[in-house]
Each structure stands twice: as structure tokens, then as C-alpha cells.
Design a protein around this motif. Sequence first.
Motif, PDB file in Angstrom:
ATOM      1  N   ASN A 269       0.849  -1.188   0.000  1.00 25.43           N
ATOM      2  CA  ASN A 269       0.000   0.000   0.000  1.00 25.43           C
ATOM      3  C   ASN A 269       0.885   1.239   0.000  1.00 25.43           C
ATOM      4  O   ASN A 269       1.562   1.534   0.988  1.00 25.43           O
ATOM      5  CB  ASN A 269      -0.950  -0.002   1.201  1.00 25.43           C
ATOM      6  N   GLY A 270       0.868   1.934  -1.131  1.00 24.30           N
ATOM      7  CA  GLY A 270       1.726   3.109  -1.308  1.00 24.30           C
ATOM      8  C   GLY A 270       1.371   4.222  -0.341  1.00 24.30           C
ATOM      9  O   GLY A 270       2.257   4.912   0.183  1.00 24.30           O
ATOM     10  N   THR A 271       0.076   4.401  -0.084  1.00 26.83           N
ATOM     11  CA  THR A 271      -0.363   5.480   0.811  1.00 26.83           C
ATOM     12  C   THR A 271       0.227   5.270   2.205  1.00 26.83           C
ATOM     13  O   THR A 271       0.796   6.203   2.798  1.00 26.83           O
ATOM     14  CB  THR A 271      -1.910   5.506   0.876  1.00 26.83           C
ATOM     15  N   CYS A 272       0.105   4.058   2.748  1.00 24.76           N
ATOM     16  CA  CYS A 272       0.644   3.786   4.095  1.00 24.76           C
ATOM     17  C   CYS A 272       2.164   3.925   4.112  1.00 24.76           C
ATOM     18  O   CYS A 272       2.729   4.465   5.066  1.00 24.76           O
ATOM     19  CB  CYS A 272       0.272   2.376   4.557  1.00 24.76           C
ATOM     20  N   ASN A 273       2.808   3.425   3.065  1.00 22.59           N
ATOM     21  CA  ASN A 273       4.275   3.516   3.061  1.00 22.59           C
ATOM     22  C   ASN A 273       4.724   4.969   2.990  1.00 22.59           C
ATOM     23  O   ASN A 273       5.706   5.362   3.622  1.00 22.59           O
ATOM     24  CB  ASN A 273       4.853   2.699   1.907  1.00 22.59           C
ATOM     25  N   TYR A 274       3.975   5.761   2.231  1.00 23.12           N
ATOM     26  CA  TYR A 274       4.277   7.196   2.131  1.00 23.12           C
ATOM     27  C   TYR A 274       4.108   7.864   3.505  1.00 23.12           C
ATOM     28  O   TYR A 274       4.975   8.611   3.969  1.00 23.12           O
ATOM     29  CB  TYR A 274       3.332   7.812   1.097  1.00 23.12           C
TER      30      TYR A 274
END
Length: 420
Positions: free
Chosen positions: A152-157
Motif C-alpha cells: 500500500n503506497g499510501t501507508c508507506n508514504y
Amino acid sequence: MVGVGIIGVGTVGQSVVSILERNRDIITARAGKEIRVLKGVVRDLSKDRGVAIPLTTNPYEVTDDPKIDIVVELMGGVEEPYRLVKRALEHKKAVVTANKALLAYHRYELSDLAGDLPFEFEASVAGGIPIIKALRDGLSANHIEALRGIMNGTCNYILTEMDQRGRPFDEVLQEAQRLGYAEADPSFDIDGYDAAHKLLILASIAYGIDAKPEEILVEGIRSIDRIDFEFAREFGYTIKLLAIAKRRGEQIELRVHPTLIKSREMIAKIDGVMNGISVIGDAVGETMFYGPGAGGDATASAVVSDIIEIARGGKCAPMLGYKKPLEEGFHLAPKELITSKYYLRLVVTDRPGILAKIASIFATMGISIESMLQRGGSQEAATLLLSTHRCLERDFQQALTTLKRQPFVQESPVMIRIED
Ligand code: NAP
Ligand code: HSE
């Protein structure tokens, strides 16, 4: 000529139209024929989308149109796209989707319905990384022992910005929404469900396992605080939202949760919106896939690759990679029998004897404490950051329940699992 209809011309849909236009020469050469978008479906015709294709609000103008060969579903949601994809298949269209929520619930029915019709979904897991084709085709000779991914890109960001720049959670989430990374409802991202949807898709391809999101352990990142990164740094870890599948004999552990992992591991170095997935096969050993997991163009790159594959007319692999079921199927491992090491943040009354009481609650469950830090000691409260040795999820949860009942525990404790 191959006719394409797109249901949903938003962040990803607009990029699909734009890539097909700007890379027309190479795409035509690779597909061996021209690919033309004949129609797009939206809700609001008055919005400017910056794309020159005919638009409609009626999805049946795409699913039922005899000139359309490939229906691309990019609208999001579960039940409405399910209905439309079924209708497209009934009209003998090939289907491409990026919709992991749809597949998390309906992949087996759709796979049965598709039969020999091409049904591709490369963009549904890890955006631009070709992990579906890697797992379904490139690694098809292997038993998959484990896979671990930042999906999940959002969480990693959010986690990267909190860790490296000390920025607050809400501010970074709003930025991720502005950049087109987050789902229409961002709680799917931050509560772990988006990553769980992706894990379930990969688990079907790796193990033929038909589990639903509600059946697996899913925890999000809302409770992570900057102080947790302090503990992580002190002991050589970083915190990532990991989606994990592990094989133990016939049992498959599937879980999504914030995880403390050693900073030296490759997956710990994946920052920002990037995704990374490590897959361990019994023959190949460990393989690692890295790339952008969200955003219009990165996701559309995978969608267009599916369209090209279908346009080439080659025989697409069966949707979930199995031509016939496994003779001995794999089963989902019960959540409570997972084993892990645990980190715990506790805000407690700062008095003599409190530490001994905490240690004794863990000892009663046979759990041994590995390390501990104390922060913010005052007359009233201290924050304890501690980690345990490996133990059963069931035993840790019981110790946690007992701890929560103690009068000296001032706030709801925060737990993070540790992967070593
Ligand atoms: P989006 O920007 O919200 O776009 C959705 C589009 O679908 C919009 O054009 C919307 O029309 C249209 N739509 C929604 N409901 C509709 C309905 N009932 N009838 C007609 N049109 C409808 O979403 P997105 O970010 O492009 O995501 C699309 C899909 O790709 C989702 O399944 C998402 O999970 C998946 N995905 C997204 C990313 C990413 O980075 N964004 C990455 C991987 C996968 P209006 O514009 O008129 O509202
Ligand atoms: N919202 C998803 C993410 C988009 O942040 O990774 C890609 O599936």
C-alpha cells in the motif's frame, strides 16, 4: 483494430487513455494491431478530464457494444463493478481491471465465469510492478514458501514521512490523497484493507486459497506514533505495513499489520509511495520486486500491458493461474496460532513495583521480555516501550487483555508485531 471501452475515467482511466495515445507507435508495434479507446464511462459529464474520447454515463454502452472487444473496469467499488464485469463477460468481452476490492470478494466466481475469455488484473496488486505475471507465470514452477510485501503506497508514504521528517499523520494522508495514491475512501488504505485485498489476490495465485478479507488478520497504521519510530531506531528496526503469507505444511498464514523489521533488510529500505514484494520459492529462492505501487501513470502502465497482451491474441493464462484444483488444498491457518515477537507501548503510573507486575503478567503466559525503554518519566506517568521474545498470538493477546484491566495502565496499549 481492437476496440476498448473504459468504465471509470478518473486518475487511472485518464492515464490509460493518455499512455495509449502518447505511446501509440510502440504499443501498435507490440500488439501487432491498433488499439483504440471507443468510449469511456463517468458519473459526471461536466468534469474536464483532458482526454479526447466519447464519454457516457451509461455503462451498458460499453459492456454491450459489439464494436468493443476489451472492457476495462476502473471505477472502484465492489458490487456495481461486479455486476458490470459479469455483464461484459456474458457479452463475451475480454476484461481488464485494477480493482482489488472487487477481486478480494469475487475472484473465484469471476474466474469461473470468464472461463477461456481473457481476464487480466495486473494493476490490482502493487500498481506498476508486474507481480501477478511474475507469480502466475515466471514463478509457476515453485512452491511458494512465503511472500512479504509493502503493498500500500499510501501507508508507506505516510510511515516514511512520519519516520524521516517527523510529519504528522493527517497532514501526510491529505497529501497522499492529493497525489492520487489513496483510495476514494482512504480508510481502506490506512486500516490495512487495501493491502489485505492485494494479499488475498496473491494468495489465490500462490496457494489457490479462497479466503475473504474478514477471515484474515488485518490491522492498519492509525495507532502508530512518532515515539514508536524512536524505539525502532534504537533497536535497529523500521516500521512498515507488511502483507505476509507464510506456508507451514498445508497451512497458510495470511496477515496484514504494521511490522517492525530490521533496517538492514531490503524491504525496510522501500520508502515513500514505492512498493516492494519479496517472494520465496522452493526452487528459485528469494526474489524481490520493487516499483511504484500507486499513481495514475504507474498503475496505467500495468493496465495497458494487460490490454496489449489481450490484443496480441496469445492464450492468456487462466485467471488465477490454476488449470485444475490442487489435489491436496492449502488451508488458512487460524489467526491465534500465528507466532511472532511483539513490541508494546504502555503508558503506566510511574511507581515502584509496576515493572515487576507487568513482567509477571507476561511470565504467567510464558512470555519472556527481550528489551525495554522508558520515556517521559514524571510524577504521574511513564511510557514503557518493550519487546518480547517469540510467542503465540493467542498468549500475547491474553496478556494484553490482562494488562488493559490493570489500574496502573493509563492509556490503551499499542502493539506492533516484529518480523525477524
Ligand atoms: P477515481 O479517480 O476515483 O476514478 C473513478 C472513475 O470511475 C471516475 O471517473 C468516476 O466518475 C467513475 N465512476 C465511479 N463510479 C461510477 C459509476 N457508478 N458510474 C459511472 N462512472 C463511475 O479512481 P482511480 O484512482 O482511478 O481508481 C480506479 C480503480 O483503480 C480502483 O479500483 C482503484 O482501487 C484501482 N487502483 C487505483 C490506483 C491508484 O493509484 N489510483 C492504483 C491501483 C489500483 P466521475 O469522475 O464522474 O466521478
Ligand atoms: N491506494 C492504493 C495504494 C493504490 O495506496 O497503494 C494502489 O493500489
